[in-house]
Design an enzyme around this catalytic site. Structure first.
Site, PDB file in Angstrom:
ATOM      1  N   GLU A 128      10.815  16.319  14.419  1.00 32.32           N
ATOM      2  CA  GLU A 128      11.440  16.066  13.124  1.00 32.32           C
ATOM      3  C   GLU A 128      11.100  17.222  12.190  1.00 32.32           C
ATOM      4  O   GLU A 128       9.932  17.605  12.082  1.00 32.32           O
ATOM      5  CB  GLU A 128      10.895  14.749  12.538  1.00 32.32           C
ATOM      6  CG  GLU A 128      11.418  14.468  11.146  1.00 32.32           C
ATOM      7  CD  GLU A 128      10.960  13.115  10.589  1.00 32.32           C
ATOM      8  OE1 GLU A 128       9.816  12.703  10.865  1.00 32.32           O
ATOM      9  OE2 GLU A 128      11.764  12.482   9.870  1.00 32.32           O
ATOM     10  N   CYS A 160      14.160  10.719   5.439  1.00 33.98           N
ATOM     11  CA  CYS A 160      14.316  10.253   6.819  1.00 33.98           C
ATOM     12  C   CYS A 160      15.750  10.469   7.263  1.00 33.98           C
ATOM     13  O   CYS A 160      16.015  10.823   8.400  1.00 33.98           O
ATOM     14  CB  CYS A 160      13.927   8.789   6.930  1.00 33.98           C
ATOM     15  SG  CYS A 160      14.811   7.718   5.805  1.00 33.98           S
ATOM     16  N   LYS A 196       0.851  -1.203   0.000  1.00 39.50           N
ATOM     17  CA  LYS A 196       0.000   0.000   0.000  1.00 39.50           C
ATOM     18  C   LYS A 196       0.879   1.242   0.000  1.00 39.50           C
ATOM     19  O   LYS A 196       1.509   1.576   1.000  1.00 39.50           O
ATOM     20  CB  LYS A 196      -0.910   0.046   1.229  1.00 39.50           C
ATOM     21  CG  LYS A 196      -1.991   1.129   1.042  1.00 39.50           C
ATOM     22  CD  LYS A 196      -2.547   1.686   2.315  1.00 39.50           C
ATOM     23  CE  LYS A 196      -1.756   2.816   2.880  1.00 39.50           C
ATOM     24  NZ  LYS A 196      -1.699   4.024   2.028  1.00 39.50           N
ATOM     25  N   GLU A 255      10.281   1.410  10.181  1.00 41.65           N
ATOM     26  CA  GLU A 255      11.281   2.419   9.778  1.00 41.65           C
ATOM     27  C   GLU A 255      10.586   3.767   9.940  1.00 41.65           C
ATOM     28  O   GLU A 255       9.758   4.145   9.121  1.00 41.65           O
ATOM     29  CB  GLU A 255      11.707   2.192   8.324  1.00 41.65           C
ATOM     30  CG  GLU A 255      12.278   0.815   8.033  1.00 41.65           C
ATOM     31  CD  GLU A 255      13.677   0.623   8.604  1.00 41.65           C
ATOM     32  OE1 GLU A 255      14.308   1.616   9.027  1.00 41.65           O
ATOM     33  OE2 GLU A 255      14.133  -0.527   8.646  1.00 41.65           O
TER      34      GLU A 255
HETATM   35  P1  NAD Z   1       2.760   8.457   7.362  1.00 42.93           P
HETATM   36  O1  NAD Z   1       3.019   7.673   8.596  1.00 42.93           O
HETATM   37  O2  NAD Z   1       1.764   9.530   7.391  1.00 42.93           O
HETATM   38  O3  NAD Z   1       2.326   7.499   6.167  1.00 42.93           O
HETATM   39  C1  NAD Z   1       3.119   6.418   5.740  1.00 42.93           C
HETATM   40  C2  NAD Z   1       2.221   5.354   5.142  1.00 42.93           C
HETATM   41  O4  NAD Z   1       1.386   4.837   6.167  1.00 42.93           O
HETATM   42  C3  NAD Z   1       1.285   5.848   4.047  1.00 42.93           C
HETATM   43  O5  NAD Z   1       1.128   4.844   3.072  1.00 42.93           O
HETATM   44  C4  NAD Z   1      -0.017   6.051   4.806  1.00 42.93           C
HETATM   45  O6  NAD Z   1      -1.156   5.983   3.991  1.00 42.93           O
HETATM   46  C5  NAD Z   1       0.045   4.885   5.762  1.00 42.93           C
HETATM   47  N1  NAD Z   1      -0.782   5.038   6.959  1.00 42.93           N
HETATM   48  C6  NAD Z   1      -1.156   6.173   7.580  1.00 42.93           C
HETATM   49  N2  NAD Z   1      -1.916   5.890   8.651  1.00 42.93           N
HETATM   50  C7  NAD Z   1      -2.003   4.540   8.706  1.00 42.93           C
HETATM   51  C8  NAD Z   1      -2.649   3.635   9.594  1.00 42.93           C
HETATM   52  N3  NAD Z   1      -3.361   4.052  10.642  1.00 42.93           N
HETATM   53  N4  NAD Z   1      -2.532   2.316   9.363  1.00 42.93           N
HETATM   54  C9  NAD Z   1      -1.802   1.863   8.319  1.00 42.93           C
HETATM   55  N5  NAD Z   1      -1.174   2.680   7.438  1.00 42.93           N
HETATM   56  C10 NAD Z   1      -1.273   3.994   7.636  1.00 42.93           C
HETATM   57  O7  NAD Z   1       4.208   8.996   6.891  1.00 42.93           O
HETATM   58  P2  NAD Z   1       4.528  10.056   5.728  1.00 42.93           P
HETATM   59  O8  NAD Z   1       4.181  11.413   6.193  1.00 42.93           O
HETATM   60  O9  NAD Z   1       3.957   9.541   4.444  1.00 42.93           O
HETATM   61  O10 NAD Z   1       6.116   9.889   5.636  1.00 42.93           O
HETATM   62  C11 NAD Z   1       7.035  10.713   6.254  1.00 42.93           C
HETATM   63  C12 NAD Z   1       7.614  10.038   7.476  1.00 42.93           C
HETATM   64  O11 NAD Z   1       8.256   8.820   7.110  1.00 42.93           O
HETATM   65  C13 NAD Z   1       8.679  10.858   8.171  1.00 42.93           C
HETATM   66  O12 NAD Z   1       8.506  10.801   9.550  1.00 42.93           O
HETATM   67  C14 NAD Z   1       9.965  10.158   7.764  1.00 42.93           C
HETATM   68  O13 NAD Z   1      11.059  10.369   8.619  1.00 42.93           O
HETATM   69  C15 NAD Z   1       9.530   8.747   7.729  1.00 42.93           C
HETATM   70  N6  NAD Z   1      10.447   7.958   6.929  1.00 42.93           N
HETATM   71  C16 NAD Z   1      11.250   7.049   7.556  1.00 42.93           C
HETATM   72  C17 NAD Z   1      12.157   6.301   6.826  1.00 42.93           C
HETATM   73  C18 NAD Z   1      13.034   5.276   7.477  1.00 42.93           C
HETATM   74  O14 NAD Z   1      13.572   4.445   6.770  1.00 42.93           O
HETATM   75  N7  NAD Z   1      13.198   5.283   8.788  1.00 42.93           N
HETATM   76  C19 NAD Z   1      12.252   6.500   5.439  1.00 42.93           C
HETATM   77  C20 NAD Z   1      11.424   7.450   4.843  1.00 42.93           C
HETATM   78  C21 NAD Z   1      10.509   8.170   5.603  1.00 42.93           C
END
Ligand code: NAD
Length: 479
Positions: free
Chosen positions: A382, A280, A171, A246
């Site tokens: 962040e 990230c 997803k 992650e």
């Molecule tokens: P997010 O958590 O809002 O969304 C990530 C994914 O999760 C999306 O596909 C979203 O639709 C899904 N999602 C949201 N709520 C959910 C739920 N309740 N249940 C299941 N899935 C759900 O994150 P974002 O804003 O899209 O991404 C940015 C964040 O990701 C930043 O905090 C960044 O640091 C982090 N990130 C971490 C890494 C790593 O490897 N550690 C890499 C890239 C990004």
């Protein structure tokens, strides 16, 4: 209009509902995807569960051959998929090409490992008996990815999962589904059996719970915000579903008094402004020794102002696209305003560029601030955008203490010619990765993952395979 890919077929949502995907540089609609619901999640998970036994039992060399074939198909599709990525995500096309190529590279890397997964022979104390460990694929994997590097983060999960014999329901973020959808179609076109790699679309709020709570899902591989990760971990507990998380980061960089300031400033600027700061592993806090602070800050500010050409990612020569959403830009602007209110000084950027068509998108200048107080949002949260807080410190003790004063522990870096200082940083900074005198780039060969609230579990390297395998012990009595 794009579709979903479930059980070897392109499908629409049964409800007929769709999601519009907009270009963050222009606000224009660049495509639509079906708005999936719990019923589509169920169909995808059931398809993956049905496909699992045969995929797991397939000779590893055959899985590898299919993955190599998929890599070839991906290579040919890079221009098309990179274009979709720029249109939906906003990043410069050259960077999107690099990212799309990572899918091909990752497929090849894990295809090469598929037939090298093995267990152990263990002598036992009882005569006439010996032990074995088998490494078996975990089952159905739900892979959930964010919008900042949709293709890389998809490949980090899908490739080791397929290599080990797991099947996948993917997803992507609902604002960046188009490039991932095409990549999944292209990978499947290499001849993967139906149900092995599926993709559903929808917002996390709408279909997240259905995915995470599904009883037939054996593992969730998630990348995204720490708050979302916490929710997923709680829901996963009901079925004791395995998770790798992650999550967010606030990577510190320490610049010592003996650092090569030219290289350190270049690494800072790339580390902070690449992907408009939405990484990230971005450099999110800098701690610089007082004796070199003025020179270092001048160098970083100059780079911010001169080297990061802002614009529509489809235009040649653009190095920094818009922020991904209006809300994301407002968040970063709010963090900068909070730092200024508490006494920080803006050295570069700080405003919205509006020349030409830039007013139509969510653009923000490459921004550098000095003397950012410790209790400001830029240091406690962040910062997911192109704004860098710089803090002046007196020595390494202070730098490491401040670097560790965060709930996050993803990446980190230090610039010094002194091996003793470098060693202290490696050993004492609480993070999953430390770069010494280098730009924060993650390598396929090295395990990558966070500590503290940046999550747990590894992607990349041999270690990524562990997250998709379970070890089983066997005792064999020969007497
Ligand atoms: P997010 O958590 O809002 O969304 C990530 C994914 O999760 C999306 O596909 C979203 O639709 C899904 N999602 C949201 N709520 C959910 C739920 N309740 N249940 C299941 N899935 C759900 O994150 P974002 O804003 O899209 O991404 C940015 C964040 O990701 C930043 O905090 C960044 O640091 C982090 N990130 C971490 C890494 C790593 O490897 N550690 C890499 C890239 C990004």
């Amino acid at each position: 209009m794009a579709q979903m890919y479930i059980n070897g077929e392109l499908v629409d949502a049964r409800s007929g509902k769709t999601i519009e995907v907009r270009n963050p540089a222009t606000g224009e609609v660049v495509g639509t995807v079906p708005r999936g619901a719990a019923s589509e999640v169920d169909a995808a998970v059931e398809a993956a569960a049905k496909a699992f036994p045969a995929w797991a039992a397939l000779a590893p060399g055959k899985r590898a051959a299919l993955m190599h074939a998929a890599a070839e198909k991906m290579k040919a599709a890079v221009p098309e998929i990179a274009r979709l990525l720029t249109l939906e995500q906003g990043k410069p096309l050259a960077h999107a090409v690099l990212e799309a190529s990572r899918v091909q590279e990752n497929l090849e890397y894990y295809a090469g490992l598929a037939d090298k997964i093995r267990g152990d022979y263990v002598p036992l104390e009882d005569p006439g008996k010996f032990g074995l460990t088998l490494r078996r694929p975990i089952g159905v994997v739900v892979a959930i990815t964010p919008w900042n590097f949709p293709l890389t983060l998809m490949a980090n999960k899908v490739c080791p999962a397929l290599a080990t014999g797991c099947t996948v329901v993917l997803k992507p973020a609902s604002t960046t589904p188009l490039a991932t959808q095409r990549a999944v179609e292209v990978i499947n076109s290499a001849g993967l059996p139906p149900g092995v790699l599926n993709i559903v679309h929808g917002s996390g709020g709408e279909i997240g719970d259905a995915l995470v709570s599904h009883k037939r899902v054996n593992k969730i591989a998630f990348t995204g915000q720490t708050e979302t990760g916490k929710r997923i971990m709680k829901l996963a507990a009901d079925n004791v579903t395995r998770v790798t998380l992650e999550l967010g980061g606030s990577d510190p960089m320490i610049v010592c008094d003996d650092a090569d300031l030219r290289r350190a400033s270049a690494a800072t600027a790339i580390g902070r402004f690449f992907n408009a700061g939405q990484a990230c592993l971005a450099v999110k806090r800098v701690y610089v020794f007082a004796s070199v602070a003025e020179e270092f800050m001048t160098k970083v500010s100059d780079r911010a102002q001169k080297e990061w050409k802002i614009g529509n990612g489809m235009v040649d020569g653009v190095k920094m696209g818009p922020l991904h959403t209006e809300q994301q830009r407002a968040e970063v602007e709010g963090q900068v305003a909070d730092a200024v209110k508490r006494g920080a000084t803006v050295l570069a950027g700080g405003t919205r560029p509006d020349a030409g068509d830039l007013g139509k998108g969510w653009f923000m200048e490459a921004t550098v601030l000095r003397d950012v107080p410790e209790d400001s949002r830029m240091l406690t949260e962040e910062v997911f955008g192109p704004a860098l807080p710089i803090v002046i410190v007196n020595d390494l003790d202070e730098a490491i203490a401040k670097a560790n004063a965060s709930v996050y522990g993803l990446g980190s870096s230090i610039w010094t010619k002194d091996l003793a200082k470098a060693r202290r940083a490696m050993e004492q900074i609480e993070a999953g990765y430390t770069w010494v005198n280098d730009i924060q780039v993650a390598y396929d060969q090295l395990p990558f993952g966070g500590s503290k609230q940046s999550g747990f579990g590894k992607e990349h390297g041999l270690e990524a395979l562990d997250g998709y395998l379970e070890k089983k012990s066997v005792v064999l009595a020969t007497g």
